[in-house]
Scaffold this motif. Sequence first.
Motif, PDB file in Angstrom:
ATOM      1  N   UNK A  45       6.628   9.628 -11.523  1.00  8.96           N
ATOM      2  CA  UNK A  45       6.626   8.227 -12.352  1.00  8.96           C
ATOM      3  C   UNK A  45       6.721   7.073 -11.466  1.00  8.96           C
ATOM      4  N   UNK A  46       7.665   7.104 -10.520  1.00  6.81           N
ATOM      5  CA  UNK A  46       7.871   6.119  -9.496  1.00  6.81           C
ATOM      6  C   UNK A  46       6.744   5.975  -8.787  1.00  6.81           C
ATOM      7  N   UNK A  47       6.244   7.179  -8.246  1.00 10.98           N
ATOM      8  CA  UNK A  47       5.044   7.197  -7.240  1.00 10.98           C
ATOM      9  C   UNK A  47       3.483   6.536  -7.916  1.00 10.98           C
ATOM     10  N   UNK A  48       3.538   6.732  -9.131  1.00 13.20           N
ATOM     11  CA  UNK A  48       2.263   6.541 -10.044  1.00 13.20           C
ATOM     12  C   UNK A  48       2.560   4.825 -10.439  1.00 13.20           C
ATOM     13  N   UNK A  49       3.823   4.372 -10.402  1.00 11.60           N
ATOM     14  CA  UNK A  49       4.037   2.850 -10.560  1.00 11.60           C
ATOM     15  C   UNK A  49       3.590   2.327  -9.115  1.00 11.60           C
ATOM     16  N   UNK A  50       3.843   2.805  -8.265  1.00  4.42           N
ATOM     17  CA  UNK A  50       3.773   2.156  -6.551  1.00  4.42           C
ATOM     18  C   UNK A  50       2.212   2.201  -6.621  1.00  4.42           C
ATOM     19  N   UNK A  51       1.502   3.400  -6.753  1.00  5.83           N
ATOM     20  CA  UNK A  51       0.263   3.279  -6.598  1.00  5.83           C
ATOM     21  C   UNK A  51      -0.600   2.326  -7.558  1.00  5.83           C
ATOM     22  N   UNK A  52      -0.232   2.329  -8.834  1.00  2.87           N
ATOM     23  CA  UNK A  52      -0.706   1.402  -9.683  1.00  2.87           C
ATOM     24  C   UNK A  52      -0.598   0.013  -9.159  1.00  2.87           C
ATOM     25  N   UNK A  53       0.438  -0.238  -8.787  1.00  2.00           N
ATOM     26  CA  UNK A  53       0.885  -1.589  -8.259  1.00  2.00           C
ATOM     27  C   UNK A  53      -0.301  -1.845  -7.036  1.00  2.00           C
ATOM     28  N   UNK A  54      -0.318  -0.960  -5.733  1.00  2.00           N
ATOM     29  CA  UNK A  54      -1.408  -1.139  -4.992  1.00  2.00           C
ATOM     30  C   UNK A  54      -2.751  -1.282  -5.234  1.00  2.00           C
ATOM     31  N   UNK A  55      -3.065  -0.442  -6.391  1.00  2.00           N
ATOM     32  CA  UNK A  55      -4.551  -0.613  -7.104  1.00  2.00           C
ATOM     33  C   UNK A  55      -4.704  -2.122  -7.610  1.00  2.00           C
ATOM     34  N   UNK A  56      -3.786  -2.390  -8.238  1.00  4.44           N
ATOM     35  CA  UNK A  56      -3.754  -3.891  -8.881  1.00  4.44           C
ATOM     36  C   UNK A  56      -3.824  -4.786  -7.780  1.00  4.44           C
ATOM     37  N   UNK A  57      -3.045  -4.824  -6.624  1.00  3.21           N
ATOM     38  CA  UNK A  57      -3.092  -5.675  -5.347  1.00  3.21           C
ATOM     39  C   UNK A  57      -4.533  -5.577  -4.719  1.00  3.21           C
ATOM     40  N   UNK A  58      -5.310  -4.496  -4.846  1.00  2.00           N
ATOM     41  CA  UNK A  58      -6.721  -4.435  -4.301  1.00  2.00           C
ATOM     42  C   UNK A  58      -7.577  -5.088  -5.327  1.00  2.00           C
ATOM     43  N   UNK A  59      -7.360  -4.832  -6.578  1.00  2.00           N
ATOM     44  CA  UNK A  59      -8.413  -5.546  -7.542  1.00  2.00           C
ATOM     45  C   UNK A  59      -7.993  -7.049  -7.665  1.00  2.00           C
ATOM     46  N   UNK A  60      -6.634  -7.441  -7.299  1.00  2.00           N
ATOM     47  CA  UNK A  60      -6.634  -8.681  -7.083  1.00  2.00           C
ATOM     48  C   UNK A  60      -7.222  -9.461  -5.972  1.00  2.00           C
ATOM     49  N   UNK A  61      -7.153  -8.908  -4.871  1.00  2.00           N
ATOM     50  CA  UNK A  61      -7.937  -9.113  -3.558  1.00  2.00           C
ATOM     51  C   UNK A  61      -9.560  -9.285  -3.905  1.00  2.00           C
ATOM     52  N   UNK A  62      -9.909  -8.498  -4.487  1.00  2.00           N
ATOM     53  CA  UNK A  62     -11.375  -8.400  -4.901  1.00  2.00           C
ATOM     54  C   UNK A  62     -11.727  -9.642  -5.698  1.00  2.00           C
ATOM     55  N   UNK A  63     -10.871  -9.870  -6.687  1.00  2.00           N
ATOM     56  CA  UNK A  63     -10.985 -11.082  -7.643  1.00  2.00           C
ATOM     57  C   UNK A  63     -10.872 -12.325  -6.824  1.00  2.00           C
ATOM     58  N   UNK A  64      -9.803 -12.508  -6.083  1.00  2.00           N
ATOM     59  CA  UNK A  64      -9.842 -13.828  -5.272  1.00  2.00           C
ATOM     60  C   UNK A  64     -10.993 -13.830  -4.314  1.00  2.00           C
ATOM     61  N   UNK A  65     -11.561 -12.883  -3.472  1.00  2.00           N
ATOM     62  CA  UNK A  65     -12.692 -12.772  -2.684  1.00  2.00           C
ATOM     63  C   UNK A  65     -13.899 -13.511  -3.592  1.00  2.00           C
ATOM     64  N   UNK A  66     -14.052 -12.964  -4.482  1.00  2.00           N
ATOM     65  CA  UNK A  66     -15.284 -13.140  -5.598  1.00  2.00           C
ATOM     66  C   UNK A  66     -15.090 -14.799  -5.986  1.00  2.00           C
ATOM     67  N   UNK A  67     -13.726 -15.296  -6.518  1.00  2.00           N
ATOM     68  CA  UNK A  67     -13.439 -16.837  -6.839  1.00  2.00           C
ATOM     69  C   UNK A  67     -13.912 -17.505  -5.604  1.00  2.00           C
TER      70      UNK A  67
END
Length: 173
Positions: free
Chosen positions: A46-68
Motif C-alpha cells: 500500500x505504501x509503495x502504491x502510494x509512492x508510485x501514484x505520487x510519482x505518476x501524478x508528478x509526471x502528469x503535472x509536469x506534462x500539464x505545466x509543459x503544455x501550459x
Amino acid sequence: SAKTTIYLDAVAGGIVEEKLVDKGSYLKKGQPLLRLSNMTLQLEVISREAQISEQLNFLRNNELLAETSRLQLRSDILEYENQIAHLKQKVGQVRPLVERGLLPKAQLTDLEQDLEYYRQRDKIALERQRQEEVIRAKQEMQLQASAKMLQENLDQSRSVLDNLLVKAPADGY
C-alpha cells in the motif's frame, strides 16, 4: 504406482487466513489451496502504491505545466505578430506624412523602434519555441519510460500480494 510427495513453500510468509480445500481432495495444478495474510507485506505494498501514484501524478503535472507553457508561448507569439502587423501598417501611414513635413520625424522613429522591439521579442519567442520543442520531445520520451517503469513497479508490488494465495503445484491428492 509410486507416490510422490510435494512439499509446499510459500513465496511470501504469513498467517493462514483461509483453507480453501479439504484434506484428501483431488487438486488440479494452479488450484488455490489456502490464503495467507501478512499485514506487514500488505502495508508495504500500500505504501509503495502510494509512492508510485505520487510519482505518476508528478509526471502528469509536469506534462500539464509543459503544455501550459507551450500554449502561453504560442499566445505570446501571436500577440507579437499582431503588434508587428499593426505597427507596419502605422509606419506605412506615417512615413509619407513625415516625408511631406506634416508630422514630426520623432513620431515615425517611435513607431519604428516599437516595430523593431516586437520583431526582436517575436524572434526570441520563436527561438524559445524551437528549443522547447526539442526539450519537450526528449522529456516526453523520458516521461513515458518513467511512467512505464513505475507502472511495472506497481504491478510487481501487487504481484507480491498474489503470493499470499498458495496454489497447487501439480495435479494430485
